[in-house]
Design a protein around this motif. Structure first.
Motif, short mmCIF file in Angstrom:
data_model
loop_
_atom_site.label_atom_id
_atom_site.label_comp_id
_atom_site.label_asym_id
_atom_site.label_seq_id
_atom_site.Cartn_x
_atom_site.Cartn_y
_atom_site.Cartn_z
N LEU A 76 0.82 -1.21 0.00
CA LEU A 76 0.00 0.00 0.00
C LEU A 76 0.86 1.26 0.00
CD1 LEU A 76 -2.74 -1.04 2.61
CD2 LEU A 76 -3.07 -0.71 0.15
N GLY A 77 2.16 1.09 -0.11
CA GLY A 77 3.07 2.24 -0.12
C GLY A 77 3.44 2.72 1.26
N VAL A 78 3.24 1.89 2.28
CA VAL A 78 3.52 2.29 3.66
C VAL A 78 4.75 1.54 4.16
CG1 VAL A 78 2.66 2.33 6.04
CG2 VAL A 78 1.11 2.81 4.13
N GLU A 79 5.86 2.25 4.32
CA GLU A 79 7.07 1.67 4.88
C GLU A 79 7.01 1.77 6.41
OE1 GLU A 79 9.35 0.01 3.30
OE2 GLU A 79 8.41 0.37 1.34
N THR A 80 7.67 0.84 7.08
CA THR A 80 7.59 0.79 8.54
C THR A 80 8.99 0.82 9.17
OG1 THR A 80 7.56 -1.63 8.48
CG2 THR A 80 5.43 -0.51 8.48
N PHE A 81 9.02 1.02 10.47
CA PHE A 81 10.28 0.95 11.23
C PHE A 81 9.99 0.33 12.58
CE2 PHE A 81 8.44 4.78 12.92
CZ PHE A 81 8.90 4.87 14.23
N VAL A 82 11.03 -0.20 13.21
CA VAL A 82 10.91 -0.81 14.52
C VAL A 82 11.37 0.19 15.58
CG1 VAL A 82 11.63 -2.72 16.01
CG2 VAL A 82 11.33 -3.10 13.55
N GLY A 83 10.50 0.49 16.53
CA GLY A 83 10.84 1.41 17.59
C GLY A 83 11.73 0.77 18.64
N SER A 84 12.16 1.57 19.60
CA SER A 84 13.09 1.07 20.62
C SER A 84 12.48 -0.03 21.48
CB SER A 84 13.53 2.24 21.52
OG SER A 84 12.40 2.85 22.13
N SER A 85 11.15 -0.06 21.58
CA SER A 85 10.48 -1.08 22.39
C SER A 85 10.15 -2.33 21.60
CB SER A 85 9.18 -0.50 22.97
OG SER A 85 8.28 -0.16 21.92
N GLY A 86 10.52 -2.34 20.31
CA GLY A 86 10.20 -3.48 19.47
C GLY A 86 8.89 -3.33 18.73
N ARG A 87 8.15 -2.29 19.01
CA ARG A 87 6.89 -2.05 18.31
C ARG A 87 7.17 -1.56 16.89
NH1 ARG A 87 2.74 0.50 22.80
NH2 ARG A 87 3.38 -0.83 24.54
N VAL A 88 6.27 -1.89 15.99
CA VAL A 88 6.45 -1.53 14.58
C VAL A 88 5.43 -0.47 14.18
CG1 VAL A 88 6.55 -2.39 12.21
CG2 VAL A 88 7.28 -3.87 14.10
N PHE A 89 5.92 0.61 13.55
CA PHE A 89 5.10 1.74 13.17
C PHE A 89 5.33 2.10 11.70
CE2 PHE A 89 6.27 2.22 17.62
CZ PHE A 89 5.08 2.56 18.25
N PRO A 90 4.33 2.73 11.05
CA PRO A 90 4.61 3.36 9.76
C PRO A 90 5.65 4.46 9.95
CG PRO A 90 2.24 3.21 10.15
CD PRO A 90 2.92 2.87 11.44
N LYS A 91 6.47 4.71 8.93
CA LYS A 91 7.52 5.72 9.07
C LYS A 91 6.96 7.09 9.39
CE LYS A 91 11.35 3.61 6.59
NZ LYS A 91 12.33 3.73 5.49
N ASP A 92 5.77 7.40 8.88
CA ASP A 92 5.18 8.71 9.20
C ASP A 92 4.31 8.65 10.45
OD1 ASP A 92 2.91 7.39 8.40
OD2 ASP A 92 2.46 8.71 6.70
N MET A 93 4.23 7.46 11.09
CA MET A 93 3.51 7.24 12.34
C MET A 93 1.99 7.34 12.21
SD MET A 93 5.82 6.58 14.65
CE MET A 93 5.07 6.87 16.24
N LYS A 94 1.47 7.63 11.04
CA LYS A 94 0.05 7.94 10.90
C LYS A 94 -0.75 6.77 10.36
CE LYS A 94 1.08 12.82 9.98
NZ LYS A 94 1.00 13.92 8.98
N ALA A 95 -2.04 6.72 10.77
CA ALA A 95 -2.96 5.70 10.28
C ALA A 95 -3.68 6.14 9.01
CB ALA A 95 -3.99 5.36 11.36
N ALA A 96 -3.93 7.45 8.87
CA ALA A 96 -4.77 7.93 7.77
C ALA A 96 -4.22 7.60 6.39
CB ALA A 96 -5.00 9.43 7.92
N PRO A 97 -2.92 7.79 6.10
CA PRO A 97 -2.44 7.46 4.76
C PRO A 97 -2.63 5.98 4.40
CG PRO A 97 -0.86 8.87 5.89
CD PRO A 97 -1.86 8.44 6.91
N LEU A 98 -2.39 5.10 5.37
CA LEU A 98 -2.59 3.67 5.12
C LEU A 98 -4.06 3.39 4.84
CD1 LEU A 98 -1.02 0.69 6.99
CD2 LEU A 98 -3.46 0.72 6.53
#
Length: 409
Positions: A89-111
Motif C-alpha cells: 500500500l506504499g507504507v514503509e515501517t520501522f521498529v521502535g526502541s520497544s520493538g513495536r512496529v510503526f509506519p515511518k510517518d507514524m500515521k494511520a490515515a495514509p494507510l
C-alpha cells in the motif's frame, strides 16, 4: 456471482473484504458510522502501532489462554506478511526502541486511504450509516439507515463488529443480543487494557490528576507466591490510574478484583536506586530544608511521586528514613475496580471459539463468520491487538470465499 455481506468496517472487516474480493467474491461492506475505520484512526492518533517485531513464538504467548485459537490465525498471516501487505500500500515501517512496529510517518490515515482506494478498485461496495439490527424471520439482514429500515439478502455474512470499547466510534456490542438469540455462546464482555479506580483523597485528585508517573516499576504478587515486575510509566487520573505498566497487568488486575474485590500493586518509585542507598541518603541531615526539598535533592523525588508518598505513607513512616525508603521501593496502591468497558482500549470476551470452526464460521449459523475484537480473546497493547484483528479478518475472508465456491458433484 455469489455475494458476501461484511458488517463492520474496522481492520478485521476491511481485511476480510480484501481477501474475499481477491478470491472473486462480490463484497458489500456495511458500517454504522458515517465512515469506516474510525477506531483504527483513533488507534493511530499517537502513532499507529501495527504489530511487534519479537519472534512469533514469544508473540503468541501474549494471547494467554486463547493462544491455541490465535496461533493458527497468526501463522496464516504472521507479522512479516502484514508488513509486506503494508508495503504494498506504499507504507514503509520501522521498529521502535520497544520493538513495536510503526509506519515511518507514524500515521494511520495514509494507510487507510490507500487501502480503501484499493478496495474500491477491486469492486468492494461500501454502505455507511447502516446499523445492523439482526435477522428478519426469513433470514435476511436488517439494517437501520437514514432512509428507513432496509433488508439485505447475502449468500454469506462476516460479522466484524468489534467489542464494547469506545462505543462512540461504533463498537457498542449491540450485536450480542442478535447472536445470542441464535444460540451462539458468548463470553461476557469485560474491559481489557484499561484503567483502575483508586480511592484518592480530594487533594490527590485536584493536584495530580493527569500527571504522568515516569521511570517506575510495578510489582504484582502472583497466586503462586511469586511476583511479576514491569518497568515503565502510568498516569494518575481523577478516578485512579491508567496507561503503560497498568495496561500491561490489566487482565490479571481485573481478574483479581473480580475474585477478591480489590487488588494491591506495589510501586518502586526509584527502580535504578537500591534501598540501602535510599536509606543513607534520606538519613542525611535536613538542616533547614523542608522534607519536600530533602526528598528532591537527596533521592530525586518530587511532584507526583512525592504526592503519592504523601497520599499513601503515614506521617510517622514518612519521618523515618528506613520506613520511607521501604515505601519508596515498594509503595502499596490498592485498586478497587476496573474502569467501565466503554473506556477501555479493548474488550475481553465475545463470541467463543468453541462456537466456531477453523474458518471462523459459526456452527449454529452456517454461512456466518466472525472476526476481530468481537471474538473471545484479549492481548496487551504493543501491536498485538491489530495483528490478531488483521489475521482473523484474513482467515474469515478466505473461509467465506471457500464456503461460497460451488460444491463439486
Amino acid at each position: 456471482m455469489k455475494t458476501l455481506a461484511i458488517i463492520g468496517g474496522g481492520p478485521a472487516g476491511l481485511m476480510a473484504a480484501e481477501t474475499a474480493s481477491a478470491a472473486g467474491v462480490r463484497v458489500d461492506l456495511y458500517d454504522s458510522m458515517p465512515s469506516v475505520g474510525r477506531k483504527f484512526l483513533l488507534a493511530g492518533k499517537g502513532g499507529l502501532n501495527l504489530t511487534h517485531s519479537e519472534p512469533l513464538e514469544r508473540m503468541l504467548g501474549r494471547y494467554g489462554a486463547r493462544r491455541p485459537q490465535i496461533e493458527p490465525l497468526l501463522k496464516a498471516f504472521p507479522p512479516d506478511k502484514l508488513l509486506a501487505w503494508a508495503r504494498g500500500l506504499g507504507v514503509e515501517t520501522f521498529v521502535g526502541s520497544s520493538g513495536r512496529v510503526f509506519p515511518k510517518d507514524m500515521k494511520a490515515a495514509p494507510l487507510l486511504r490507500a487501502w480503501l482506494r484499493r478496495l474500491r478498485q477491486s469492486g468492494v461496495s461500501f454502505h455507511v450509516r447502516h446499523r445492523w439490527q439482526g435477522w428478519s424471520d426469513d433470514g435476511t439482514l436488517r439494517f437501520e439507515t437514514p432512509t428507513g429500515e432496509q433488508f439485505v439478502r447475502a449468500d454469506a455474512v462476516i460479522l466484524a463488529l468489534g467489542g464494547a470499547s469506545w462505543p462512540q466510534l461504533g463498537s457498542d456490542a449491540a450485536w450480542v443480543r442478535w447472536i445470542m438469540g441464535r444460540g451462539v455462546k458468548i463470553a461476557p464482555l469485560r474491559p481489557a487494557n484499561c484503567g483502575f479506580d483508586v480511592a484518592w483523597t480530594p487533594v490527590m485528585r485536584q493536584k495530580f490528576a493527569g500527571h504522568p508517573v515516569k521511570s517506575v516499576a510495578m510489582k504484582l504478587p502472583t497466586p503462586s507466591g511469586g511476583e511479576r515486575w514491569k518497568q515503565g510509566e502510568f498516569v494518575v487520573t481523577e478516578t485512579g490510574v491508567e496507561g503503560g505498566v497498568v495496561y500491561a497487568f490489566s487482565s490479571a488486575l481485573r481478574d483479581a478484583i473480580e475474585k477478591k474485590g480489590t487488588v494491591t500493586v506495589y510501586l518502586d518509585l526509584t527502580p535504578d536506586r537500591d534501598r540501602a542507598r535510599l536509606e543513607q541518603d534520606l538519613a542525611r541531615p535536613r538542616e533547614k530544608r523542608t522534607m519536600a526539598t530533602h526528598l528532591e535533592r537527596r533521592v530525586g523525588i518530587s511532584g507526583v511521586k512525592a504526592g503519592l508518598l504523601r497520599e499513601l505513607v503515614s506521617k510517622e513512616d514518612f519521618a523515618d528514613p528506613v520506613k520511607l525508603a521501604a515505601a519508596i521501593k515498594s509503595l502499596p496502591v490498592t485498586l478497587t475496580a476496573a474502569r467501565p468497558v466503554a473506556e477501555a482500549i479493548s474488550t475481553a470476551g465475545g463470541v467463543m471459539f468453541e462456537s466456531l470452526d477453523a474458518r471462523l464460521m459459526l456452527s449454529r449459523i452456517p454461512g456466518v463468520f466472525c472476526a476481530g475484537e468481537m471474538l473471545d480473546w484479549e492481548a496487551p497493547t504493543g501491536g498485538y491487538l491489530l495483528t490478531a484483528c488483521f489475521a482473523s479478518g484474513r482467515v474469515a475472508g478466505a473461509g467465506a470465499a471457500a464456503w461460497l465456491k460451488p460444491k463439486r458433484t
